[in-house]
Every structure is written in structure tokens, then in C-alpha cells.
Design a protein around this motif. Sequence first.
Motif, PDB file in Angstrom:
ATOM      1  N   THR A  33       0.843  -1.194   0.000  1.00  0.00           N
ATOM      2  CA  THR A  33       0.000   0.000   0.000  1.00  0.00           C
ATOM      3  C   THR A  33       0.877   1.242   0.000  1.00  0.00           C
ATOM      4  O   THR A  33       0.616   2.202  -0.731  1.00  0.00           O
ATOM      5  CB  THR A  33      -0.942  -0.004   1.219  1.00  0.00           C
ATOM      6  OG1 THR A  33      -1.748  -1.192   1.181  1.00  0.00           O
ATOM      7  CG2 THR A  33      -1.833   1.230   1.239  1.00  0.00           C
ATOM      8  N   GLN A  34       1.943   1.215   0.817  1.00  0.00           N
ATOM      9  CA  GLN A  34       2.887   2.334   0.835  1.00  0.00           C
ATOM     10  C   GLN A  34       3.484   2.536  -0.558  1.00  0.00           C
ATOM     11  O   GLN A  34       3.572   3.656  -1.045  1.00  0.00           O
ATOM     12  CB  GLN A  34       4.005   2.098   1.864  1.00  0.00           C
ATOM     13  CG  GLN A  34       5.049   3.189   1.919  1.00  0.00           C
ATOM     14  CD  GLN A  34       4.502   4.521   2.382  1.00  0.00           C
ATOM     15  OE1 GLN A  34       3.575   4.584   3.178  1.00  0.00           O
ATOM     16  NE2 GLN A  34       5.061   5.608   1.879  1.00  0.00           N
ATOM     17  N   ALA A  35       3.863   1.455  -1.198  1.00  0.00           N
ATOM     18  CA  ALA A  35       4.420   1.547  -2.551  1.00  0.00           C
ATOM     19  C   ALA A  35       3.388   2.126  -3.519  1.00  0.00           C
ATOM     20  O   ALA A  35       3.731   2.922  -4.405  1.00  0.00           O
ATOM     21  CB  ALA A  35       4.893   0.173  -3.023  1.00  0.00           C
ATOM     22  N   GLY A  40       1.522   6.722  -6.905  1.00  0.00           N
ATOM     23  CA  GLY A  40       0.361   7.489  -7.336  1.00  0.00           C
ATOM     24  C   GLY A  40      -0.819   6.622  -7.725  1.00  0.00           C
ATOM     25  O   GLY A  40      -1.748   7.088  -8.378  1.00  0.00           O
ATOM     26  N   GLU A  41      -0.809   5.368  -7.300  1.00  0.00           N
ATOM     27  CA  GLU A  41      -1.909   4.447  -7.621  1.00  0.00           C
ATOM     28  C   GLU A  41      -3.036   4.523  -6.604  1.00  0.00           C
ATOM     29  O   GLU A  41      -4.159   4.144  -6.905  1.00  0.00           O
ATOM     30  CB  GLU A  41      -1.370   3.012  -7.695  1.00  0.00           C
ATOM     31  CG  GLU A  41      -0.345   2.829  -8.797  1.00  0.00           C
ATOM     32  CD  GLU A  41       0.450   1.534  -8.678  1.00  0.00           C
ATOM     33  OE1 GLU A  41       0.211   0.754  -7.723  1.00  0.00           O
ATOM     34  OE2 GLU A  41       1.312   1.315  -9.544  1.00  0.00           O
ATOM     35  N   ARG A  42      -2.697   4.969  -5.396  1.00  0.00           N
ATOM     36  CA  ARG A  42      -3.670   5.131  -4.315  1.00  0.00           C
ATOM     37  C   ARG A  42      -3.292   6.368  -3.530  1.00  0.00           C
ATOM     38  O   ARG A  42      -2.156   6.838  -3.614  1.00  0.00           O
ATOM     39  CB  ARG A  42      -3.647   3.921  -3.373  1.00  0.00           C
ATOM     40  CG  ARG A  42      -4.093   2.624  -4.022  1.00  0.00           C
ATOM     41  CD  ARG A  42      -4.088   1.482  -3.051  1.00  0.00           C
ATOM     42  NE  ARG A  42      -5.022   1.720  -1.944  1.00  0.00           N
ATOM     43  CZ  ARG A  42      -5.151   0.909  -0.906  1.00  0.00           C
ATOM     44  NH1 ARG A  42      -4.415  -0.174  -0.816  1.00  0.00           N
ATOM     45  NH2 ARG A  42      -6.016   1.184   0.048  1.00  0.00           N
ATOM     46  N   TYR A  43      -4.244   6.884  -2.751  1.00  0.00           N
ATOM     47  CA  TYR A  43      -3.974   8.048  -1.917  1.00  0.00           C
ATOM     48  C   TYR A  43      -4.365   7.754  -0.476  1.00  0.00           C
ATOM     49  O   TYR A  43      -5.382   7.096  -0.232  1.00  0.00           O
ATOM     50  CB  TYR A  43      -4.719   9.277  -2.455  1.00  0.00           C
ATOM     51  CG  TYR A  43      -4.161   9.706  -3.787  1.00  0.00           C
ATOM     52  CD1 TYR A  43      -2.948  10.392  -3.868  1.00  0.00           C
ATOM     53  CD2 TYR A  43      -4.805   9.379  -4.968  1.00  0.00           C
ATOM     54  CE1 TYR A  43      -2.417  10.758  -5.091  1.00  0.00           C
ATOM     55  CE2 TYR A  43      -4.276   9.752  -6.199  1.00  0.00           C
ATOM     56  CZ  TYR A  43      -3.081  10.432  -6.246  1.00  0.00           C
ATOM     57  OH  TYR A  43      -2.547  10.788  -7.457  1.00  0.00           O
ATOM     58  N   PRO A  44      -3.574   8.250   0.459  1.00  0.00           N
ATOM     59  CA  PRO A  44      -3.811   7.951   1.869  1.00  0.00           C
ATOM     60  C   PRO A  44      -4.947   8.764   2.478  1.00  0.00           C
ATOM     61  O   PRO A  44      -5.392   9.757   1.902  1.00  0.00           O
ATOM     62  CB  PRO A  44      -2.480   8.328   2.519  1.00  0.00           C
ATOM     63  CG  PRO A  44      -1.941   9.422   1.657  1.00  0.00           C
ATOM     64  CD  PRO A  44      -2.364   9.058   0.257  1.00  0.00           C
ATOM     65  N   ASP A  45      -5.351   8.333   3.671  1.00  0.00           N
ATOM     66  CA  ASP A  45      -6.376   9.072   4.403  1.00  0.00           C
ATOM     67  C   ASP A  45      -5.729  10.007   5.424  1.00  0.00           C
ATOM     68  O   ASP A  45      -4.508  10.048   5.570  1.00  0.00           O
ATOM     69  CB  ASP A  45      -7.367   8.111   5.067  1.00  0.00           C
ATOM     70  CG  ASP A  45      -6.721   7.189   6.097  1.00  0.00           C
ATOM     71  OD1 ASP A  45      -5.570   7.440   6.529  1.00  0.00           O
ATOM     72  OD2 ASP A  45      -7.384   6.210   6.492  1.00  0.00           O
ATOM     73  N   ALA A  46      -6.560  10.732   6.131  1.00  0.00           N
ATOM     74  CA  ALA A  46      -6.071  11.726   7.092  1.00  0.00           C
ATOM     75  C   ALA A  46      -5.300  11.078   8.242  1.00  0.00           C
ATOM     76  O   ALA A  46      -4.313  11.647   8.717  1.00  0.00           O
ATOM     77  CB  ALA A  46      -7.238  12.544   7.631  1.00  0.00           C
ATOM     78  N   ALA A  47      -5.725   9.910   8.704  1.00  0.00           N
ATOM     79  CA  ALA A  47      -5.026   9.244   9.809  1.00  0.00           C
ATOM     80  C   ALA A  47      -3.590   8.913   9.408  1.00  0.00           C
ATOM     81  O   ALA A  47      -2.658   9.074  10.213  1.00  0.00           O
ATOM     82  CB  ALA A  47      -5.773   7.980  10.219  1.00  0.00           C
TER      83      ALA A  47
END
Length: 132
Positions: A33-35, A40-47
Motif C-alpha cells: 500500500t505504501q508503494a 500514485g496508484e492510491r492516496y492515503p487518508d487523514a489518519a
Amino acid sequence: MPSDFCARLVAERRRLSVTQAEVAGWTNVHRKTQAAYEAGERYPDAAYLMTLLEHGFDVTYLLTGQVAPRYGSVDTDLLESVFVTLERCIEAAKRQVAPTEKAKLFSLIYQAAAESGRVDPLVAQKAVDLLD
């Protein structure tokens, strides 16, 4: 989020000399997920972003691309650049500058450069010229 987010995330991780696995461990995401965040395949949430903030990441920079002045902390690469630039300007002006005055110039140039993260040699030269 802008497409440059992933490049800034990688840059911040490298600036802090941490691995993807370390970030994944702190944020409770899988290393894949970090990778994906860094690709740029996914974006993180606020946490996730709040956890990065707790570990010294410049989250404002991640989100906006703007480097906030870091009062109370020093960017050693920028510090070196200010030092080299100021010394070159003083040498080019063939001047002797007292340590007290040099410290003031240094502080002024560093503060001017902190927002952009880059030293403008013209600003340094003008600061030296003001000593006349």
C-alpha cells in the motif's frame, strides 16, 4: 490530490532516511500500500497523514508542494548552500566581514531562502552590498 503528491512523499521519506517498510509499520498499512501511495496508484487518508506528521514529515509540503518555514529546526542542505553562497559573495566583493555582521547576513539570507528552499545568489549579493 495532485499527481506530484507521490513524488513529494518519496522525497520526504528519503529526506528523513526511512524505508517504505518503516512508514508502513508506523501507519499500519501494508508495504505494498505504501508503494502504491508512492506510485500514485492510491492516496492515503487523514489518519495516515497525521501519523506522518508525528514522525517529522512535512505534510503541508506533501499536500501543497509549499515548504513551510521551519522555525526551530534547520535544513542542513539549505544551511550549507547559504554558507557557500555568502562566502562567495563576500570573496567576490573583496571584503572583510566581521563575524557579527556575517552572522546577521547569514540569518537574513537563510530566512529569505527558507520559504523556497533555495538560495537566490542575487539576494545574497545585495545583502553584502548593503554593508557599504
